[in-house]
Design a protein around this motif. Structure first.
Motif, PDB file in Angstrom:
ATOM      1  N   VAL B  79      -0.893 -45.016  52.008  1.00  0.00           N
ATOM      2  CA  VAL B  79      -2.079 -44.699  51.200  1.00  0.00           C
ATOM      3  C   VAL B  79      -2.734 -43.422  51.737  1.00  0.00           C
ATOM      4  CG1 VAL B  79      -4.438 -45.434  50.701  1.00  0.00           C
ATOM      5  CG2 VAL B  79      -2.557 -47.027  50.387  1.00  0.00           C
ATOM      6  N   ALA B  80      -2.854 -43.350  53.058  1.00  0.00           N
ATOM      7  CA  ALA B  80      -3.478 -42.183  53.674  1.00  0.00           C
ATOM      8  C   ALA B  80      -2.686 -40.920  53.360  1.00  0.00           C
ATOM      9  CB  ALA B  80      -3.561 -42.388  55.190  1.00  0.00           C
ATOM     10  N   LEU B  81      -1.360 -41.006  53.514  1.00  0.00           N
ATOM     11  CA  LEU B  81      -0.529 -39.825  53.257  1.00  0.00           C
ATOM     12  C   LEU B  81      -0.632 -39.393  51.795  1.00  0.00           C
ATOM     13  CD1 LEU B  81       2.657 -40.743  55.320  1.00  0.00           C
ATOM     14  CD2 LEU B  81       1.011 -38.954  55.822  1.00  0.00           C
ATOM     15  N   SER B  82      -0.766 -40.375  50.888  1.00  0.00           N
ATOM     16  CA  SER B  82      -0.803 -40.033  49.464  1.00  0.00           C
ATOM     17  C   SER B  82      -2.017 -39.155  49.145  1.00  0.00           C
ATOM     18  CB  SER B  82      -0.812 -41.299  48.615  1.00  0.00           C
ATOM     19  OG  SER B  82      -2.074 -41.932  48.687  1.00  0.00           O
ATOM     20  N   LEU B  83      -3.105 -39.341  49.887  1.00  0.00           N
ATOM     21  CA  LEU B  83      -4.296 -38.503  49.673  1.00  0.00           C
ATOM     22  C   LEU B  83      -3.947 -37.033  49.875  1.00  0.00           C
ATOM     23  CD1 LEU B  83      -7.212 -40.337  51.516  1.00  0.00           C
ATOM     24  CD2 LEU B  83      -7.080 -39.812  49.093  1.00  0.00           C
ATOM     25  N   ALA B  84      -3.287 -36.753  50.977  1.00  0.00           N
ATOM     26  CA  ALA B  84      -2.923 -35.363  51.282  1.00  0.00           C
ATOM     27  C   ALA B  84      -1.832 -34.870  50.343  1.00  0.00           C
ATOM     28  CB  ALA B  84      -2.475 -35.254  52.733  1.00  0.00           C
ATOM     29  N   PHE B  85      -0.850 -35.746  50.067  1.00  0.00           N
ATOM     30  CA  PHE B  85       0.274 -35.329  49.216  1.00  0.00           C
ATOM     31  C   PHE B  85      -0.203 -34.967  47.817  1.00  0.00           C
ATOM     32  CE2 PHE B  85       3.633 -37.944  51.725  1.00  0.00           C
ATOM     33  CZ  PHE B  85       3.478 -37.065  52.769  1.00  0.00           C
ATOM     34  N   LYS B  86      -1.199 -35.726  47.311  1.00  0.00           N
ATOM     35  CA  LYS B  86      -1.726 -35.459  45.971  1.00  0.00           C
ATOM     36  C   LYS B  86      -2.237 -34.027  45.879  1.00  0.00           C
ATOM     37  CE  LYS B  86      -3.482 -38.295  42.584  1.00  0.00           C
ATOM     38  NZ  LYS B  86      -3.062 -39.563  42.134  1.00  0.00           N
TER      39      LYS B  86
END
Lengths: 432, 370
Positions: B79-86
């Motif tokens: 979930v945390a990584l998805s913030l940056a990836f988005k």
């Protein structure tokens, strides 16, 4: 594998930013499958023990064909076969378990869930999790190698007097150094004074060398790592070239130091398994472990002690510490092509002293072993203090200490020191 | 002949699902053939794997607790990584941020644990872990914003610095090193005080770790944050086009720094949950979640709800293969890893073909291939 995929994705994401255009090709590295099947004994298990299950937690793969995990797995399967247990159905193994509390605790839960009656853990870092789990599951027996934790009922630890086997290997190395007329002996070690396991091995070996060649010096080079094949070879070469060592001993997993010795035309003593096949022109003998001796004793006790709470009592105490006497450690058969004349006789004479309990390595009695013209060996005992080099390692720093470890004629250093706190080198050992 | 990879406009959901299921099936058939070659019944093996060995297990509730221990750090990290990836910030430094978070949480546990009440210590552990991991992540973001460095390489390299720092702590016996057990001659990490442990809600024999509840709460918050807040919208705009965002008057640099900090913070929280549950540090504390999380976030296409589903499945795969390998003497954990890798690889390949198509270009005009 996951790391490779994740990296490929990161790459793909970076590439996909540039939208279309470049021709993308996804590369992947597949890891090889496993081969080799663990030997399955007869179909018939001995009466009454058909439900008995052995659990094991390994640091490396259970299908390894050499090294530490292999040695334990070989020991467990050999012991089970001798006891008439079926290794295909009565042995449950969680392998490649990292030294992480949760990982070990989970592995124990899995093995207990599978109905294991006794669980062996072979790596030092499994200790705390096994200690806690032993309290959580009082009806399961736990046995941990190389550690120091235990309880009074269902949790013991086990290790062996490798220093005794090292002493015998030291005799072979010392006789070879006399024959070569070269007093410099090398030792490639994973660690030195940081671990009692390595320090006691180095000291035992050095005392064995000195028993036949009092002028010998043992140069120790530390890897700072339990397994590092590249440096194991490089350090051996350095000991041979820069320190003019004629015999190379080792405390590390691979046979690289022996191979380096062979390449340089000198000699060596291996460790863990007979390394004569790896370096037939260099290898003299190796200090080896017979893990099946312990596993047979422990599994037999577990099956007959009448309840997990009696396990530690049945094992004769919370810490099993077998040696030459139990045949738990030994030296591998001498390589007749390389050893000096009379080596077998000298080793046999000292072995008898240790096995009978008349003498032990770290005591206030020194042995002088001489090989006679006719190939027989004479062993003289002399009351002399056990001396260290006057330094010990405390919290990462070398500090001065009393050079006398044991007074002349005094009793052996305590087992607790040999297994836990020996943080010094004996006289005649030098850092290289 | 040349070929190009061209982005697809869309792919219907049924087709995507069919491709995913087909990929898993293909991997299982491949694994099944290898199992047969080893003399193992693939059906029995797979049924153990997918039930995570819980059938016929006398302590199956333990298996589920252990499964959740794998699931929680993985889903939070993803979930945390998805913030940056988005935002198209390729943070592959999850491992390093996780480690710094774990070290910070442990430091608090040792220093505050003996004096403060358990709940306060745990809260402080979470906060400090978030701060430490957040700052570590922001370091790469700041370098990118200030000097235009490549964040993929930067976060990757920072992983190794963190890893060796942790190894250093774990192997260096010294009077200052309160992470180690002073009574042990050999360097080993020491356990926290017994009070420093996330409580479990008893449900019969099974105990539900409160971290599981917190994790779902964090997931819901991130879902709302991305979907319905101004900051969430800004992330999407920067991700689509930094130029557009700038033109619209958004402070792109601030948004990047803020989002990466938040992303790394949540990884720190995952680390605090992990050490606060285990009660001890270890050099293998990450369990590779920083890597696996990337795969999860990618497969879920950064959709928070789907991340929970994918994490649950991958954690099941991971846990199940370990358990299945244990009881079959011919199968070791290398085989289990290979099977996991094959499944993930084929699913990713299927995923790739739902997003892109390969266009062949002949000598003459253009030919379009599937």
């Amino acid at each position: 594998m996951k790391k490779i995929l994740a990296m490929a994705l990161a790459l793909a994401m970076t590439v996909s930013m540039a939208a279309c255009g470049s021709s993308g090709s996804n590369s992947s590295a597949g890891s090889a499958g496993s081969a080799g099947s663990a030997g399955s004994a007869g179909d018939v298990s001995s009466e009454g023990n058909a439900d008995f299950k052995v659990g094991a937690i390994y640091i490396n793969s259970k299908s390894d064909t050499a090294g530490y995990t292999y040695a334990h797995n070989h020991g467990i399967t050999t012991a089970m076969e001798e006891l008439g247990l079926d290794t295909a159905t009565q042995l449950v193994i969680r392998d490649e378990v990292l030294e992480d509390y949760d990982a070990v605790a989970t592995a124990v839960d899995t093995l207990v869930g599978e109905g294991c009656n006794i669980i062996f853990g072979i790596s030092f870092g499994y200790m705390q999790a096994m200690n806690d789990k032993a309290a959580e599951y009082p009806d399961v027996m736990f046995s941990h190698a190389t550690g120091y934790m235990s309880n009074d009922t269902n949790f013991n630890n086990y290790f062996g007097r490798a220093y005794q086997a090292r002493y015998l290997a030291g005799i072979a190395a010392g006789l070879k150094s006399l024959e070569m007329g070269n007093n410099n002996v090398g030792y490639v070690a994973a660690y030195g004074r940081q671990y009692a396991e390595t320090a006691s091995g180095i000291n035992g070996f050095a005392l064995g060398v000195q028993a036949v060649n009092p002028d010998a010096v043992v140069y120790v080079k530390e890897l700072g790592n339990w397994a590092d094949e590249v440096n194991e070879s490089a350090f051996a070469k350095e000991l041979i070239e820069s320190y003019n060592c004629g015999v190379i001993s080792q405390h590390c997993d691979s046979a690289q130091p022996q191979i380096a010795a062979q390449d340089a035309g000198v000699f060596g003593c291996g460790y863990n398994s007979d390394m004569t096949a790896d370096a037939p022109n260099a290898h003299l003998t190796a200090a080896i472990w017979n893990w099946d001796v312990y596993y047979k004793t422990a599994i037999e006790a577990a099956m007959t002690c009448g309840g997990a709470e009696n396990f530690v009592t049945a094992m004769g105490g919370p810490a099993y510490y077998g040696g030459l006497k139990e045949n738990f450690v030994d030296v591998s058969p001498l390589n007749e092509a390389t050893v000096a004349q009379g080596t077998q006789a000298a080793i046999d004479a000292v072995r008898e002293l240790i096995v009978s309990g008349a003498w032990d390595v770290f005591s206030g009695v020194k042995l002088h072993v001489t090989v006679n013209e006719d190939g027989t060996a004479t062993v003289e005992q002399e009351e002399a203090p056990l001396l260290c080099d006057g330094q010990e390692l405390v919290d990462g720093a070398l500090v001065e200490r009393d050079a006398q470890v044991v007074e002349a004629g005094g009793p052996s250093v305590e087992d607790g020191v040999i297994t836990g706190t020996m943080n010094y080198f004996v006289e005649g050992v030098e850092d290289a | 002949m040349r070929f190009h990879v061209v982005k697809r406009d869309s792919c219907p959901l049924w087709k995507r699902l069919a491709l995913y299921v087909g990929a898993v099936a293909a991997a299982l058939v491949l694994g099944g053939l290898l199992l047969l070659a080893l003399g193992v019944n693939p059906v029995a093996y797979y049924s153990r794997m997918f039930t995570m060995g819980m059938v016929g297990n006398k302590i199956a509730y333990k298996s589920f607790e252990n499964y959740l221990k794998v699931f929680v750090p993985l889903v939070l990290t993803a979930v945390a990584l998805s913030l940056a990836f988005k935002m198209r910030f390729w943070n592959i430094g999850g491992e390093g941020q996780f480690i710094l978070g774990a070290v910070a949480a442990s430091a608090v546990a040792f220093q505050a644990g003996p004096v403060l009440p358990g709940a306060v210590t745990l809260l402080l552990m979470c906060l400090c872990a978030m701060l430490a991991a957040g700052l570590y992540g922001t370091l790469a973001a700041a370098l990118k914003v200030k000097f235009g460095t490549n964040e993929t390489l930067m976060t990757l390299m920072l992983n190794y610095i963190a890893l060796y720092f942790l190894t250093f702590l774990g192997e260096t016996k010294a009077t200052w090193n309160f992470f180690l057990d002073p009574t042990s001659a050999r360097p080993i990490f020491v356990s926290f005080a017994k009070t420093v442990s996330f409580p479990r809600i008893p449900m019969g024999k099974f105990g539900l770790n409160v971290c599981v509840l917190f994790t779902f709460a964090v997931g819901a918050l991130v879902f709302v944050y991305l979907r319905s807040t101004k900051q969430g919208y800004e992330i999407a705009v920067v991700g689509d086009s930094a130029g557009t965002a700038r033109y619209a008057g958004m402070k792109v640099n601030t948004i990047v720094l803020r989002t990466v900090f938040l992303s790394a913070c949540l990884i720190g929280l995952a680390a605090a949950f992990k050490v606060g549950t285990a009660g001890i540090l270890s050099t293998n504390i990450t369990d590779d979640v920083g890597w696996t999380g990337i795969i999860v976030a990618w497969l879920a296409q950064m959709n928070t709800a789907v991340i929970f589903l994918v994490s649950a499945l991958i954690a099941m795969l991971q846990y199940g293969s370990d358990v299945a390998a244990a009881t079959v003497s011919q199968v070791d954990s290398s085989f289990a890893n290979m099977l996991q890798g094959a499944i993930l690889f084929l699913v990713l390949a299927a995923d790739f073909s739902t997003r892109f198509r390969v266009v062949l270009e002949g000598k003459g005009g253009r030919k379009h291939g599937a």
